[in-house]
Design an enzyme around this catalytic site. Sequence first.
Site, PDB file in Angstrom:
ATOM      1  N   HIS A  48      12.785  58.912 -32.451  1.00  0.00           N
ATOM      2  CA  HIS A  48      11.516  58.252 -32.723  1.00  0.00           C
ATOM      3  C   HIS A  48      11.214  57.282 -31.580  1.00  0.00           C
ATOM      4  CE1 HIS A  48      14.521  55.455 -34.278  1.00  0.00           C
ATOM      5  NE2 HIS A  48      13.618  54.484 -34.195  1.00  0.00           N
ATOM      6  N   GLU A  58       9.931  45.802 -32.327  1.00  0.00           N
ATOM      7  CA  GLU A  58       9.735  47.252 -32.367  1.00  0.00           C
ATOM      8  C   GLU A  58       8.492  47.615 -33.169  1.00  0.00           C
ATOM      9  OE1 GLU A  58      14.250  49.015 -32.208  1.00  0.00           O
ATOM     10  OE2 GLU A  58      13.384  48.616 -34.161  1.00  0.00           O
ATOM     11  N   CYS A  68      16.171  55.956 -38.744  1.00  0.00           N
ATOM     12  CA  CYS A  68      16.390  55.584 -37.343  1.00  0.00           C
ATOM     13  C   CYS A  68      17.417  56.470 -36.647  1.00  0.00           C
ATOM     14  CB  CYS A  68      16.805  54.122 -37.242  1.00  0.00           C
ATOM     15  SG  CYS A  68      15.496  52.997 -37.744  1.00  0.00           S
ATOM     16  N   HIS A  89      14.004  56.392 -28.805  1.00  0.00           N
ATOM     17  CA  HIS A  89      15.443  56.212 -28.975  1.00  0.00           C
ATOM     18  C   HIS A  89      15.878  56.861 -30.273  1.00  0.00           C
ATOM     19  CE1 HIS A  89      15.773  52.315 -31.590  1.00  0.00           C
ATOM     20  NE2 HIS A  89      14.648  52.919 -31.839  1.00  0.00           N
ATOM     21  N   HIS A 103       8.383  54.391 -21.101  1.00  0.00           N
ATOM     22  CA  HIS A 103       8.313  55.837 -21.281  1.00  0.00           C
ATOM     23  C   HIS A 103       9.627  56.517 -20.924  1.00  0.00           C
ATOM     24  CE1 HIS A 103       4.085  54.912 -21.729  1.00  0.00           C
ATOM     25  NE2 HIS A 103       3.986  56.070 -22.350  1.00  0.00           N
ATOM     26  N   HIS A 105       8.860  53.567 -30.164  1.00  0.00           N
ATOM     27  CA  HIS A 105       8.197  52.307 -30.489  1.00  0.00           C
ATOM     28  C   HIS A 105       7.348  51.853 -29.313  1.00  0.00           C
ATOM     29  CE1 HIS A 105      10.791  51.643 -33.982  1.00  0.00           C
ATOM     30  NE2 HIS A 105      11.830  51.916 -33.227  1.00  0.00           N
TER      31      HIS A 105
END
Length: 117
Positions: A29, A107, A25, A14, A69, A31
Amino acid sequence: MFRIRKEFHFSASHRLAHLPDDHQCARLHGHNYIVVVELAAESLTRDGFVRDYHDLAPFKAYIDGTFDHRHLNDVLDVPSTAEHLARHFHDWCRARWRETAAVFVSETPKTWAEYRP
Protein backbone atom coordinates in the site's frame (compact mmCIF):
# COMPACT_ATOMS: atom_id res chain seq x y z
CA MET A 1 13.65 28.41 23.67
CA PHE A 2 12.88 29.38 20.10
CA ARG A 3 11.38 26.72 17.81
CA ILE A 4 10.69 26.58 14.11
CA ARG A 5 9.12 23.88 11.97
CA LYS A 6 9.14 23.17 8.27
CA GLU A 7 6.90 20.72 6.43
CA PHE A 8 7.89 18.41 3.57
CA HIS A 9 5.85 15.95 1.46
CA PHE A 10 6.46 12.75 -0.45
CA SER A 11 4.50 9.76 -1.74
CA ALA A 12 5.74 6.21 -1.38
CA SER A 13 4.67 2.60 -1.09
CA HIS A 14 5.59 0.08 1.55
CA ARG A 15 4.63 -3.20 3.09
CA LEU A 16 5.05 -4.25 6.71
CA ALA A 17 5.92 -7.86 5.98
CA HIS A 18 6.54 -8.74 9.65
CA LEU A 19 2.83 -8.33 10.44
CA PRO A 20 0.28 -11.17 10.14
CA ASP A 21 -1.07 -11.75 6.63
CA ASP A 22 -4.55 -10.56 7.66
CA HIS A 23 -3.23 -7.16 8.84
CA GLN A 24 -3.99 -4.45 6.27
CA CYS A 25 -0.47 -3.01 6.55
CA ALA A 26 1.05 -6.37 5.58
CA ARG A 27 -0.30 -5.81 2.08
CA LEU A 28 1.40 -3.51 -0.42
CA HIS A 29 0.00 0.00 0.00
CA GLY A 30 1.07 3.63 -0.14
CA HIS A 31 0.79 6.93 1.62
CA ASN A 32 1.13 10.62 0.96
CA TYR A 33 3.59 11.35 3.75
CA ILE A 34 4.04 14.61 5.59
CA VAL A 35 7.32 15.17 7.41
CA VAL A 36 7.78 18.08 9.81
CA VAL A 37 11.26 18.99 11.02
CA GLU A 38 11.48 21.01 14.23
CA LEU A 39 14.59 23.01 15.11
CA ALA A 40 15.21 24.73 18.43
CA ALA A 41 17.73 27.19 19.84
CA GLU A 42 18.10 29.22 22.99
CA SER A 43 19.30 32.24 21.03
CA LEU A 44 18.81 33.52 17.50
CA THR A 45 21.35 34.19 14.78
CA ARG A 46 22.31 37.78 13.98
CA ASP A 47 19.60 37.65 11.29
CA GLY A 48 16.98 36.74 13.89
CA PHE A 49 16.57 33.06 12.94
CA VAL A 50 16.84 29.74 14.70
CA ARG A 51 18.06 28.73 11.24
CA ASP A 52 17.21 30.15 7.84
CA TYR A 53 14.49 27.96 6.29
CA HIS A 54 16.45 28.04 3.03
CA ASP A 55 19.20 26.05 4.79
CA LEU A 56 16.81 23.07 4.88
CA ALA A 57 16.78 22.74 1.07
CA PRO A 58 19.16 19.74 1.21
CA PHE A 59 16.55 17.83 3.22
CA LYS A 60 13.95 18.42 0.50
CA ALA A 61 16.46 17.20 -2.08
CA TYR A 62 17.17 14.11 0.05
CA ILE A 63 13.47 13.28 0.39
CA ASP A 64 12.80 13.90 -3.31
CA GLY A 65 15.76 11.85 -4.47
CA THR A 66 15.61 8.97 -2.00
CA PHE A 67 12.00 8.57 -0.82
CA ASP A 68 9.52 10.20 -3.21
CA HIS A 69 7.69 7.67 -5.39
CA ARG A 70 9.85 4.82 -4.06
CA HIS A 71 9.11 1.55 -2.33
CA LEU A 72 10.28 2.17 1.24
CA ASN A 73 11.15 -1.48 1.82
CA ASP A 74 13.91 -0.99 -0.76
CA VAL A 75 15.16 2.22 0.92
CA LEU A 76 15.27 1.44 4.66
CA ASP A 77 17.06 -1.33 6.53
CA VAL A 78 14.34 -1.37 9.22
CA PRO A 79 10.57 -1.84 8.98
CA SER A 80 9.16 1.18 7.15
CA THR A 81 6.90 2.36 9.97
CA ALA A 82 6.28 6.05 10.56
CA GLU A 83 8.22 5.71 13.81
CA HIS A 84 11.32 4.40 12.04
CA LEU A 85 11.00 7.08 9.37
CA ALA A 86 10.84 9.79 12.04
CA ARG A 87 14.02 8.45 13.67
CA HIS A 88 15.79 8.13 10.31
CA PHE A 89 14.91 11.67 9.26
CA HIS A 90 15.85 13.05 12.67
CA ASP A 91 19.28 11.43 12.52
CA TRP A 92 19.84 12.68 8.97
CA CYS A 93 18.89 16.25 9.92
CA ARG A 94 20.75 16.24 13.23
CA ALA A 95 23.98 15.27 11.45
CA ARG A 96 23.65 18.50 9.44
CA TRP A 97 21.87 20.91 11.78
CA ARG A 98 22.62 20.75 15.50
CA GLU A 99 19.37 22.63 16.19
CA THR A 100 17.28 19.61 15.09
CA ALA A 101 14.96 18.88 18.01
CA ALA A 102 12.29 16.56 16.62
CA VAL A 103 10.81 15.06 13.48
CA PHE A 104 7.13 14.23 12.97
CA VAL A 105 5.85 11.86 10.26
CA SER A 106 2.25 11.49 9.13
CA GLU A 107 0.96 8.66 6.96
CA THR A 108 -2.68 9.71 7.08
CA PRO A 109 -4.52 12.90 8.08
CA LYS A 110 -5.27 11.38 11.50
CA THR A 111 -1.96 9.71 12.40
CA TRP A 112 1.43 11.08 13.47
CA ALA A 113 4.66 9.58 14.77
CA GLU A 114 7.32 11.66 16.49
CA TYR A 115 10.99 11.11 17.25
CA ARG A 116 12.52 13.44 19.82
CA PRO A 117 15.64 12.32 21.71
